[in-house]
Scaffold this motif. Sequence first.
Motif, short mmCIF file in Angstrom:
data_model
loop_
_atom_site.label_atom_id
_atom_site.label_comp_id
_atom_site.label_asym_id
_atom_site.label_seq_id
_atom_site.Cartn_x
_atom_site.Cartn_y
_atom_site.Cartn_z
N ALA A 424 0.82 -1.22 0.00
CA ALA A 424 0.00 0.00 0.00
C ALA A 424 0.85 1.26 0.00
N GLY A 425 2.16 1.11 -0.11
CA GLY A 425 3.04 2.28 -0.12
C GLY A 425 3.47 2.73 1.26
N ILE A 426 3.33 1.85 2.26
CA ILE A 426 3.75 2.17 3.62
C ILE A 426 5.07 1.44 3.89
N GLU A 427 6.14 2.20 4.04
CA GLU A 427 7.45 1.61 4.24
C GLU A 427 7.84 1.71 5.72
N THR A 428 8.28 0.59 6.27
CA THR A 428 8.67 0.54 7.68
C THR A 428 10.11 0.08 7.81
N LYS A 429 10.73 0.47 8.91
CA LYS A 429 12.07 0.01 9.25
C LYS A 429 11.99 -0.86 10.50
N LEU A 430 12.23 -2.15 10.33
CA LEU A 430 12.18 -3.05 11.47
C LEU A 430 13.38 -2.79 12.38
N ARG A 431 13.11 -2.80 13.68
CA ARG A 431 14.16 -2.57 14.68
C ARG A 431 14.08 -3.67 15.74
N PRO A 432 14.75 -4.82 15.51
CA PRO A 432 14.69 -5.92 16.47
C PRO A 432 15.34 -5.53 17.80
N LEU A 433 14.67 -5.88 18.90
CA LEU A 433 15.17 -5.61 20.24
C LEU A 433 14.97 -6.83 21.11
N ASP A 434 15.86 -7.05 22.08
CA ASP A 434 15.57 -8.12 23.01
C ASP A 434 14.33 -7.71 23.82
N ASP A 435 13.70 -8.67 24.47
CA ASP A 435 12.37 -8.41 25.03
C ASP A 435 12.39 -7.32 26.09
N ASP A 436 13.40 -7.29 26.92
CA ASP A 436 13.47 -6.25 27.95
C ASP A 436 13.59 -4.86 27.32
N ALA A 437 14.42 -4.76 26.28
CA ALA A 437 14.58 -3.47 25.61
C ALA A 437 13.30 -3.06 24.91
N TRP A 438 12.62 -4.05 24.30
CA TRP A 438 11.34 -3.73 23.64
C TRP A 438 10.33 -3.24 24.67
N GLN A 439 10.24 -3.90 25.81
CA GLN A 439 9.32 -3.48 26.86
C GLN A 439 9.60 -2.04 27.28
N ALA A 440 10.88 -1.70 27.42
CA ALA A 440 11.26 -0.35 27.84
C ALA A 440 10.82 0.69 26.82
N VAL A 441 10.96 0.36 25.54
CA VAL A 441 10.55 1.29 24.49
C VAL A 441 9.03 1.40 24.43
N ALA A 442 8.36 0.26 24.40
CA ALA A 442 6.91 0.25 24.17
C ALA A 442 6.13 0.81 25.35
N THR A 443 6.58 0.55 26.56
CA THR A 443 5.81 0.96 27.74
C THR A 443 6.45 2.12 28.49
N GLY A 444 7.48 2.73 27.89
CA GLY A 444 8.15 3.86 28.51
C GLY A 444 7.39 5.16 28.34
N ASN A 445 8.03 6.26 28.72
CA ASN A 445 7.36 7.56 28.76
C ASN A 445 7.60 8.43 27.54
N ASP A 446 8.38 7.95 26.57
CA ASP A 446 8.69 8.75 25.38
C ASP A 446 7.65 8.49 24.29
N ASP A 447 6.82 9.48 24.03
CA ASP A 447 5.77 9.33 23.02
C ASP A 447 6.33 9.20 21.61
N ASN A 448 7.57 9.60 21.41
CA ASN A 448 8.18 9.56 20.08
C ASN A 448 9.16 8.41 19.92
N ALA A 449 9.05 7.40 20.74
CA ALA A 449 10.03 6.31 20.74
C ALA A 449 9.85 5.35 19.56
N TYR A 450 8.70 5.37 18.89
CA TYR A 450 8.44 4.44 17.80
C TYR A 450 7.16 4.87 17.09
N ASP A 451 6.93 4.27 15.91
CA ASP A 451 5.70 4.53 15.16
C ASP A 451 4.67 3.42 15.33
N LEU A 452 5.12 2.20 15.24
CA LEU A 452 4.21 1.06 15.36
C LEU A 452 4.97 -0.12 15.94
#
Length: 562
Positions: A424-452
Amino acid sequence: MDRRDFLRAVGLAAGVSGAGALLAACNANERSGGGALTVSPGGTLRILYDGTSQRLDPARSQSLAITFSGLIHRRLTAWKTSADGPTTVVPDLATDTGRASADGKTWTFTLKDGLKMSDGTPITSAEIKYGIERSFDPAFAGGLGYHKTLLEGGTSYSGPFKSGDLASIETPDAKTIVFHLARPYGDWPWIVSMPAFAPVPKGKGTDATYDSSPVASGPYQVASYTKGVEIRLTRNPNWDPKTDVARTGLPDEVVMQLGQDTGVMSQRLLASGGDDAHAFGAAFVNPAQLAQIRTNPAAKDQLVTSKSGALAYLALNTRRGPLANPKVRQAFQYAVDKTAYQIATAGTADLAGPVATTLITEGIVGREVFDLYPAPPTGDVAKAKQLLAEAGYPDGIQNLDFPVSTANNYADKAQAIQAALRRAGIETKLRPLDDDAWQAVATGNDDNAYDLTLTSWQPDFPSANANIQPLFGTSEIGNNGYNISRYSVPEVDALIAQAQGTVDPAAAGKLWAQADRRILQDSPIVPLIYTRNSFLHGSKVGDFAIGEFPAYPNYLQMGLAK
């Protein structure tokens, strides 16, 4: 609470699997020759588990009401599971499921007569109050903690050893316990089924040793616990089956064998030699093994599969860049290929689980089936492009940041999502993280830490409340909360509060269904599939069934055939 796609119910292995074409939960104990396996009292039930330890202290446990700790501990209420209907709340230590005040803020329970713990301590309101208070102490943290913010004064309370008495739990007499909540909460009968509401004798549980040798109120007591090797449960002589509607207590002993290899586990259970005929696996059967098992007719009697389970979903950060536009987020509903996600999850669609279109998972009272974005399972690319153009992105969207946990095969699943969005013309950049690091990004306080990002969710108790509020309440943004789409709408928060404060389950269910639709109008997430779980058991294990919720077998009902 556990916020991933599996619950630390009994330390169940991380993973999502299933084999819907193999065996549905409703006929889990039908034998190939016809008829059900007949169980009788006695014998030793064995549980094969890949973890090396278990939390047996009710204050520190995240165990679901139907799993391992429920064999040791009773609570005020319990769960009654069914393969052909929603799970219901039933009395356990209490005579009923609680009586609410008119405003829904005060709940009163009366205890059954003649209850005793394994050490002979009578179970009174004082033992239950002490057990709950003890769960607030930071030294015994880690368990399910819904009650800690719901009880009046709970947010500033630090347990009986530091803060003394918690005034919002009253015990006017030995058989009566009264809870004063900070706000109306209709799901309180579910909350009191959680581990922290198990009785603890006054003065016990003052150090960490209670985690391996708790005093029991259920049908079994801990006879021995060797970390990394086994936990052996024997009968609690003071358990009275006439007072217990949730547990059959049929086996004489229950032994959990720790540190088991999951691949070897499946082979042992299928062979069912010796003691393994009386065993079952606490880990999900992995997709590669399922593909082999489904071709083995002899294995049919030993494999049980949930009808559905956790909601796997794509979370869209509503506070970042193009994704702040609801029309852009709606385009994602059509751009995804849910069939490709199923294949990436388990190899085939039927193994992975059915396509999801709602936020409330199957087996929950009040769930309504609807689809606001009807499209083939493979998606509707033209519709996605149309919505992007209407939102001001006729040439698509570039460079969306897509962090993903490397646990539970999420990297492969994310690649399937990435390829579908690219159409559909939506380009993403995958960013693999270990689970603890992913948790910190996804549930942290930075609203600009990721798009999806990509994850899954199964509620901690059988109410739409546990589907909706943790994922979409404004209070759950950041600070380790799981509103990872950063979704904040005052109308939805008000609807959540109204539903939580509604005591009548039917009326509350209608409000939760309304919230489900309202949230999806804004498209903060894309529902993908309701994941299936499959489990193997030995040939002599009966009454092994998975209800509509949760997607795990009910340990409390199992028995053995002679």
